[in-house]
Design an enzyme around this catalytic site. Structure first.
Site, PDB file in Angstrom:
ATOM      1  N   GLY A  17     -52.340 170.235  80.548  1.00 33.15           N
ATOM      2  CA  GLY A  17     -51.799 169.091  81.572  1.00 33.15           C
ATOM      3  C   GLY A  17     -52.347 168.030  81.629  1.00 33.15           C
ATOM      4  O   GLY A  17     -51.691 166.915  81.585  1.00 33.15           O
ATOM      5  N   LYS A  18     -53.809 168.011  81.631  1.00 30.29           N
ATOM      6  CA  LYS A  18     -54.311 166.644  81.790  1.00 30.29           C
ATOM      7  C   LYS A  18     -53.935 165.991  80.458  1.00 30.29           C
ATOM      8  O   LYS A  18     -54.046 164.822  80.275  1.00 30.29           O
ATOM      9  CB  LYS A  18     -55.780 166.920  82.204  1.00 30.29           C
ATOM     10  CG  LYS A  18     -56.169 167.543  83.364  1.00 30.29           C
ATOM     11  CD  LYS A  18     -57.567 167.453  83.786  1.00 30.29           C
ATOM     12  CE  LYS A  18     -58.217 168.119  85.004  1.00 30.29           C
ATOM     13  NZ  LYS A  18     -59.500 168.171  85.243  1.00 30.29           N
ATOM     14  N   ASP A  73     -62.666 164.348  85.455  1.00 30.15           N
ATOM     15  CA  ASP A  73     -62.670 165.418  86.235  1.00 30.15           C
ATOM     16  C   ASP A  73     -61.963 165.275  87.609  1.00 30.15           C
ATOM     17  O   ASP A  73     -62.109 164.121  88.228  1.00 30.15           O
ATOM     18  CB  ASP A  73     -64.485 165.567  86.562  1.00 30.15           C
ATOM     19  CG  ASP A  73     -64.547 166.824  87.188  1.00 30.15           C
ATOM     20  OD1 ASP A  73     -64.068 167.813  86.484  1.00 30.15           O
ATOM     21  OD2 ASP A  73     -65.076 166.730  88.404  1.00 30.15           O
ATOM     22  N   PHE A 154     -48.940 171.100  86.966  1.00 27.15           N
ATOM     23  CA  PHE A 154     -49.806 171.973  86.621  1.00 27.15           C
ATOM     24  C   PHE A 154     -50.662 172.068  87.618  1.00 27.15           C
ATOM     25  O   PHE A 154     -50.620 171.478  88.674  1.00 27.15           O
ATOM     26  CB  PHE A 154     -50.414 171.530  85.188  1.00 27.15           C
ATOM     27  CG  PHE A 154     -51.190 170.390  85.450  1.00 27.15           C
ATOM     28  CD1 PHE A 154     -52.654 170.653  85.336  1.00 27.15           C
ATOM     29  CD2 PHE A 154     -50.536 169.094  85.169  1.00 27.15           C
ATOM     30  CE1 PHE A 154     -53.325 169.243  85.604  1.00 27.15           C
ATOM     31  CE2 PHE A 154     -51.302 168.144  85.097  1.00 27.15           C
ATOM     32  CZ  PHE A 154     -52.710 167.811  85.183  1.00 27.15           C
ATOM     33  N   GLY A 155     -51.677 173.143  87.643  1.00 21.41           N
ATOM     34  CA  GLY A 155     -52.655 173.174  88.694  1.00 21.41           C
ATOM     35  C   GLY A 155     -52.105 173.440  89.790  1.00 21.41           C
ATOM     36  O   GLY A 155     -51.234 174.214  90.300  1.00 21.41           O
ATOM     37  N   ASP A 157     -50.355 171.500  91.665  1.00 22.37           N
ATOM     38  CA  ASP A 157     -49.348 170.526  92.146  1.00 22.37           C
ATOM     39  C   ASP A 157     -48.113 171.146  92.908  1.00 22.37           C
ATOM     40  O   ASP A 157     -47.833 170.403  93.882  1.00 22.37           O
ATOM     41  CB  ASP A 157     -48.626 170.051  90.732  1.00 22.37           C
ATOM     42  CG  ASP A 157     -49.216 169.031  90.175  1.00 22.37           C
ATOM     43  OD1 ASP A 157     -50.460 168.383  90.638  1.00 22.37           O
ATOM     44  OD2 ASP A 157     -49.041 168.650  88.865  1.00 22.37           O
ATOM     45  N   HIS A 182     -53.271 160.506  91.286  1.00 22.52           N
ATOM     46  CA  HIS A 182     -54.702 160.084  91.207  1.00 22.52           C
ATOM     47  C   HIS A 182     -55.055 159.758  90.124  1.00 22.52           C
ATOM     48  O   HIS A 182     -56.139 158.925  89.888  1.00 22.52           O
ATOM     49  CB  HIS A 182     -55.648 161.372  91.846  1.00 22.52           C
ATOM     50  CG  HIS A 182     -55.149 162.758  91.247  1.00 22.52           C
ATOM     51  ND1 HIS A 182     -53.851 163.426  91.375  1.00 22.52           N
ATOM     52  CD2 HIS A 182     -55.956 163.558  90.696  1.00 22.52           C
ATOM     53  CE1 HIS A 182     -54.013 164.442  90.712  1.00 22.52           C
ATOM     54  NE2 HIS A 182     -55.301 164.660  90.250  1.00 22.52           N
ATOM     55  N   ARG A 183     -54.441 160.216  88.869  1.00 21.68           N
ATOM     56  CA  ARG A 183     -55.133 160.269  87.901  1.00 21.68           C
ATOM     57  C   ARG A 183     -54.647 158.718  87.303  1.00 21.68           C
ATOM     58  O   ARG A 183     -55.359 157.744  86.453  1.00 21.68           O
ATOM     59  CB  ARG A 183     -54.313 161.123  86.554  1.00 21.68           C
ATOM     60  CG  ARG A 183     -55.535 161.434  85.476  1.00 21.68           C
ATOM     61  CD  ARG A 183     -55.123 162.756  84.742  1.00 21.68           C
ATOM     62  NE  ARG A 183     -55.870 163.874  85.591  1.00 21.68           N
ATOM     63  CZ  ARG A 183     -55.131 164.527  86.148  1.00 21.68           C
ATOM     64  NH1 ARG A 183     -53.899 164.654  86.435  1.00 21.68           N
ATOM     65  NH2 ARG A 183     -55.887 165.694  86.695  1.00 21.68           N
TER      66      ARG A 183
END
Length: 199
Positions: A17-18, A73, A154-155, A157, A182-183
Site C-alpha cells: 500500500g505504501k 514510517d 490499506f492499514g 484507513d 499524511h504521506r
C-alpha cells in the site's frame, strides 16, 4: 559534495500500500525500484519516533541496494489512548493477527475509554543518498476514529475520518485520498527541498 540528480530511486518499504502511494507521488521520469527487486527484508525498527524509524529504513535499504532510497514510517495516534498505537501501528497488526483485528482492538479500547475519538495519522519520509546525506520531513493529518467503513486504502484507513470530511480514508476515491493524506503532506515538504534533484 552535493547529491547528484535523481534518475532512479529505491522505495524502501515492504508494504504494498505504501509502495503504491509513494510511487504515485514521484515524478514519472524517475526509474523506481522496490525492495522486492533486491529481495530485501525490513530492518529492525528500534527508533523512538517516526522520524528515527524512517531514517533507519532509508539508510539500511540504501546501503544494501547501493541506491538512493526514500522510506516512510507512519502510523495512527489516538489522543485518549496515550497516542497508541503510534510507532507500533504495524506491530499491533502483527500482534493481533492482522489490521482487521487491530482495528477491532482499537475500537474496543476507544469505547472502553469513552473520552473521545480524536486521532491523527503521521508520516515521516526520509530520502537517503549514498554519500550519507539525508533529508527527513513529517506530515500529519488530524481526524477522528470511526466504525470500520470502506474497502479502499490499506492499514487503518477504514477507521479514520480526516477533519473536514465525512468519509473514512477507505471510503474515499483513491486519488482524492492520495492528495490529502499524511504521506502527501510529508512528500510536498520534502519535494520543496529536493526539487533541484528530481527535475
Amino acid at each position: 559534495m552535493k547529491p547528484k540528480k535523481i534518475s532512479q530511486l529505491l522505495i524502501g518499504t515492504n508494504n504494498k500500500g505504501k509502495l503504491r502511494e509513494i510511487k504515485a507521488l514521484l515524478p514519472k521520469n524517475i526509474k523506481i525500484y522496490s525492495t522486492s527487486d533486491y529481495d530485501l527484508k525490513s530492518p529492525k525498527e528500534n527508533g523512538k519516533t517516526f522520524r528515527e524509524n524512517s531514517l533507519i529504513k532509508a539508510s539500511f535499504f540504501s546501503k544494501k541496494s547501493n541506491q538512493i532510497c526514500l522510506s516512510d514510517d507512519s502510523g495512527l495516534e489516538i489522543k485518549h489512548l496515550n497516542n497508541q498505537p503510534g510507532i507500533y501501528s504495524a506491530r499491533w497488526a502483527e500482534q493481533f493477527g492482522g489490521f482487521d483485528n487491530a482495528m477491532n482492538e482499537i475500537l474496543k479500547k476507544v469505547r472502553e475509554t469513552n473520552k473521545g475519538t480524536k486521532a491523527r495519522f503521521i508520516s515521516s519520509l526520509t530520502i537517503y543518498w549514498k554519500n550519507k546525506k539525508f533529508i527527513t520531513e513529517v506530515g500529519k493529518i488530524e481526524g477522528n476514529i470511526s466504525e470500520k467503513k470502506g474497502l479502499n486504502g490499506f492499514g487503518y484507513d477504514p477507521i479514520f475520518i480526516p477533519d473536514g470530511y465525512s468519509q473514512t480514508f477507505a471510503e474515499m476515491d483513491y486519488k482524492k485520498k492520495l492528495l490529502i493524506d499524511h504521506r502527501y503532506i510529508a512528500y510536498k515538504k520534502l519535494e520543496k527541498k529536493i526539487k533541484t534533484y528530481i527535475q
